[in-house]
Design a protein around this motif. Structure first.
Motif, mmCIF file in Angstrom:
data_model
loop_
_atom_site.group_PDB
_atom_site.id
_atom_site.type_symbol
_atom_site.label_atom_id
_atom_site.label_comp_id
_atom_site.label_asym_id
_atom_site.label_seq_id
_atom_site.Cartn_x
_atom_site.Cartn_y
_atom_site.Cartn_z
ATOM 1 N N ALA A 107 17.421 -2.912 3.650
ATOM 2 C CA ALA A 107 17.778 -2.845 2.345
ATOM 3 C C ALA A 107 18.564 -1.227 2.218
ATOM 4 N N TYR A 108 17.921 -0.375 2.827
ATOM 5 C CA TYR A 108 18.800 0.987 2.860
ATOM 6 C C TYR A 108 20.177 0.939 3.362
ATOM 7 N N LEU A 109 20.138 0.392 4.608
ATOM 8 C CA LEU A 109 21.331 0.165 5.305
ATOM 9 C C LEU A 109 22.480 -0.687 4.685
ATOM 10 N N ASP A 110 21.744 -2.073 4.243
ATOM 11 C CA ASP A 110 22.686 -2.940 3.356
ATOM 12 C C ASP A 110 23.301 -2.271 2.009
ATOM 13 N N ASP A 149 16.210 30.524 10.778
ATOM 14 C CA ASP A 149 17.041 30.188 9.356
ATOM 15 C C ASP A 149 16.046 30.271 8.321
ATOM 16 N N GLN A 150 14.768 30.652 8.412
ATOM 17 C CA GLN A 150 14.030 30.677 7.197
ATOM 18 C C GLN A 150 13.838 29.584 6.356
ATOM 19 N N THR A 151 13.614 28.317 6.987
ATOM 20 C CA THR A 151 13.738 26.983 6.403
ATOM 21 C C THR A 151 12.471 26.408 6.924
ATOM 22 N N PHE A 152 11.979 25.279 6.188
ATOM 23 C CA PHE A 152 11.043 24.465 6.655
ATOM 24 C C PHE A 152 11.508 23.107 6.699
ATOM 25 N N VAL A 153 11.365 22.338 7.679
ATOM 26 C CA VAL A 153 12.210 20.823 7.939
ATOM 27 C C VAL A 153 11.164 19.870 8.222
ATOM 28 N N VAL A 154 11.424 18.800 7.308
ATOM 29 C CA VAL A 154 10.722 17.467 7.633
ATOM 30 C C VAL A 154 11.531 16.659 7.785
ATOM 31 N N SER A 155 11.276 15.285 8.009
ATOM 32 C CA SER A 155 12.224 14.228 7.999
ATOM 33 C C SER A 155 11.443 12.769 7.660
ATOM 34 N N THR A 156 12.085 11.920 7.177
ATOM 35 C CA THR A 156 11.403 10.764 6.690
ATOM 36 C C THR A 156 12.452 9.576 6.943
ATOM 37 N N SER A 157 11.636 8.535 7.466
ATOM 38 C CA SER A 157 12.543 7.364 7.813
ATOM 39 C C SER A 157 13.133 6.573 6.919
ATOM 40 N N ILE A 158 14.039 5.971 7.233
ATOM 41 C CA ILE A 158 15.005 5.145 5.900
ATOM 42 C C ILE A 158 14.085 3.896 5.726
ATOM 43 N N GLY A 159 13.085 3.717 6.090
ATOM 44 C CA GLY A 159 12.046 2.834 5.524
ATOM 45 C C GLY A 159 11.024 3.385 4.540
ATOM 46 N N VAL A 165 13.314 1.482 13.371
ATOM 47 C CA VAL A 165 13.753 2.131 12.069
ATOM 48 C C VAL A 165 12.931 3.111 11.779
ATOM 49 N N TYR A 166 11.576 3.303 12.378
ATOM 50 C CA TYR A 166 10.900 4.509 12.082
ATOM 51 C C TYR A 166 11.537 5.685 12.325
ATOM 52 N N TYR A 167 12.599 5.650 13.698
ATOM 53 C CA TYR A 167 13.139 6.803 14.334
ATOM 54 C C TYR A 167 14.497 7.037 13.543
ATOM 55 N N MET A 168 14.874 6.244 12.619
ATOM 56 C CA MET A 168 16.129 6.459 12.039
ATOM 57 C C MET A 168 15.836 7.202 10.748
ATOM 58 N N ALA A 184 -4.007 -5.815 11.246
ATOM 59 C CA ALA A 184 -3.398 -6.389 10.057
ATOM 60 C C ALA A 184 -2.476 -5.422 9.227
ATOM 61 N N SER A 185 -3.019 -4.070 9.024
ATOM 62 C CA SER A 185 -2.435 -3.155 8.259
ATOM 63 C C SER A 185 -1.232 -2.717 9.083
ATOM 64 N N THR A 186 -1.269 -2.498 10.472
ATOM 65 C CA THR A 186 -0.033 -2.138 11.320
ATOM 66 C C THR A 186 1.175 -3.362 11.198
ATOM 67 N N VAL A 187 0.702 -4.228 10.841
ATOM 68 C CA VAL A 187 1.566 -5.631 10.782
ATOM 69 C C VAL A 187 2.224 -5.512 9.549
ATOM 70 N N ARG A 188 1.503 -5.395 8.469
ATOM 71 C CA ARG A 188 2.222 -5.098 7.069
ATOM 72 C C ARG A 188 3.167 -4.040 6.941
ATOM 73 N N MET A 189 2.732 -2.673 7.571
ATOM 74 C CA MET A 189 3.564 -1.707 7.450
ATOM 75 C C MET A 189 4.771 -1.905 8.230
ATOM 76 N N ALA A 190 4.641 -2.317 9.441
ATOM 77 C CA ALA A 190 5.777 -2.591 10.321
ATOM 78 C C ALA A 190 6.982 -3.394 9.656
ATOM 79 N N ARG A 191 6.224 -4.594 8.963
ATOM 80 C CA ARG A 191 7.096 -5.421 7.959
ATOM 81 C C ARG A 191 7.766 -4.911 6.801
ATOM 82 N N GLY A 192 7.054 -4.152 6.120
ATOM 83 C CA GLY A 192 7.571 -3.296 4.925
ATOM 84 C C GLY A 192 8.488 -2.128 5.534
ATOM 85 N N LEU A 193 8.357 -1.846 6.381
ATOM 86 C CA LEU A 193 9.158 -0.723 6.752
ATOM 87 C C LEU A 193 10.513 -1.027 7.180
#
Length: 319
Positions: free
Chosen positions: A288-291, A45-55, A135-138, A273-282
Motif C-alpha cells: 500500500a505504501y508503494l502503490d 553527528d550527535q544524532t540518534f538514528v532508528v529505522s522502520t519498515s515501509i510495512g 519488505v521488512y528491509y525496505m 500463527a502470529s508470524t504468518v499474520r505479521m508477515a501478511r500484514g507487513l
C-alpha cells in the motif's frame, strides 16, 4: 549549553548499551504514542538514528507531520549495565521520503541490530524468508537531533534490586481482558504525554488501579491525550511483547490518572500463527505504501547484509 555537550559520556554509554528505547511521536489526532525501537547513537553527528519498515510507516508519517519526538532509555535488560539509570532525550526528527535498502549506508545500525538481536537473522535466512520478508528491509530512516537530554535515576523498585512486583490491574473500561490479564507479566510501563511546550515526553511509571483508570504517580506529563506502553524482551531481544493503552490523562488528588479508551496491539509472542499474520500484514501495508506513491518494489542487496553479519561474527570470534 552547547549542542555538542548535550549528551554526557555516561548518558551516551546508556544510549549505546540499552538494547531498546521507547520512541514517542505524535499522531495526526494529537495523540503522543510510544513504541520500542533499536537504534544507534552517532557521537560524531550527535544524532540518534532508528529505522522502520515501509510495512510499519506510522512513525515516519508522524515525524514528517510533527518532528518533535522523545526517546527514553529506561530498560537495561540485556545491556550488561547495572543500576545506570535512565536517559530522556527530547529532540527534532527528520525522515526522508527515500526508501533505503542499502545496508552499507547504515552499516552501524544493522551491526547494532545484529549484535542486540541475533534471532533477527532468521528474517533473511534462505530464499523463502527473503521472499516473504524482503519488505521488512525496505526502511525509512529517522534521524533525531537532541534539543534536551535529562538523566534520571532507575525506577524505584525496578530490577535488578529489589525485585520488582508484577502489576496487579483489573480489567477496566478501555483495557479489557486479555490485556488486563497480561499486565501481570510487567512491572512498569512507559507513559507518553506532552510537556508544557506541547512536545512529547516520556516517563517510566508503575500504574495503579484508581477510579476506573490507571493512576500514574510522579509523572510530569500535563493533562490531555496520552498513552501507556507496556513492552518487554529477554537478554537477546527475543520473547518480545508490546501493546499500548490509549486514552486521556486527567488530574486527580493522588496524581495523574489515565482514562483508557482502547488498546493498540503491538508485537505478539512468537509462534507460527502470529508470524504468518505479521508477515501478511507487513507485506500488505508495504505494498500500500508503494502503490500510494507509484513506486516499484525496490531490490534488497542481500550480499551487503551478509557482509555485515560476517563482520559481526568475526568481531565476536575475536573476543
Amino acid at each position: 549549553m552547547e549542542h555538542d555537550q548535550l549528551v554526557a559520556p555516561a548518558q551516551a554509554r546508556i544510549m549505546s548499551s540499552y538494547l531498546t528505547c521507547e520512541l514517542a511521536t505524535v499522531t495526526r489526532s494529537g495523540m503522543p504514542i510510544a513504541w520500542p525501537v533499536t537504534g544507534v547513537w552517532r557521537p560524531d553527528d550527535q544524532t540518534f538514528v532508528v529505522s522502520t519498515s515501509i510495512g510499519f510507516p506510522q512513525k515516519a508519517f508522524n515525524v514528517r507531520r510533527d518532528p518533535h519526538v522523545a526517546l527514553l532509555f529506561s530498560d537495561p535488560t540485556g545491556s550488561g549495565l547495572d543500576g545506570e539509570g535512565q536517559v530522556l532525550l527530547q529532540g527534532v526528527a527528520e525522515c526522508a521520503d527515500e526508501i533505503e535498502t542499502r545496508f552499507s549506508r547504515n552499516a552501524d545500525l544493522w551491526e547494532r541490530v545484529s549484535r542486540a538481536q541475533p534471532s533477527s537473522r532468521a528474517l533473511s535466512a534462505g530464499w523463502l524468508a527473503r521472499r516473504l520478508m524482503d519488505v521488512y528491509y525496505m526502511r525509512l530512516v529517522i534521524t533525531v537531533t537532541p534539543t534536551a537530554v535529562t538523566a534520571r535515576p532507575p525506577l524505584p523498585g525496578a530490577a535488578p534490586v529489589p525485585a520488582p512486583s508484577p502489576l496487579a490491574v483489573p480489567a477496566v473500561p478501555g483495557v479489557p481482558e486479555p490485556f488486563a490479564g497480561e499486565l501481570a507479566g510487567f512491572t512498569s510501563g512507559v507513559l507518553a504525554g506532552l510537556d508544557d511546550a506541547g512536545h512529547p515526553t516520556l516517563d517510566r511509571v508503575v500504574p495503579e488501579p484508581a477510579d476506573g483508570g490507571l493512576l500514574l504517580p510522579d509523572s510530569a506529563a500535563r493533562p490531555g491525550r496520552a498513552s501507556l506502553l507496556f513492552h518487554r524482551h529477554d537478554e537477546l531481544l527475543a520473547a518480545q511483547r508490546s501493546f499500548a493503552v490509549v486514552g486521556e490523562l486527567v488530574e486527580s488528588p493522588r496524581g495523574p490518572v489515565l482514562r483508557p479508551e482502547r488498546v493498540a496491539d503491538g508485537i505478539q509472542p512468537a509462534g507460527l500463527a502470529s508470524t504468518v499474520r505479521m508477515a501478511r500484514g507487513l507485506r500488505k501495508r508495504a505494498q500500500a505504501y508503494l502503490d500510494a506513491r507509484g513506486l516499484e518494489r525496490p531490490e534488497v542487496p542481500w550480499d551487503e547484509l551478509k557482509d555485515i553479519y560476517a563482520r559481526v561474527d568475526a568481531e565476536n570470534a575475536a573476543r
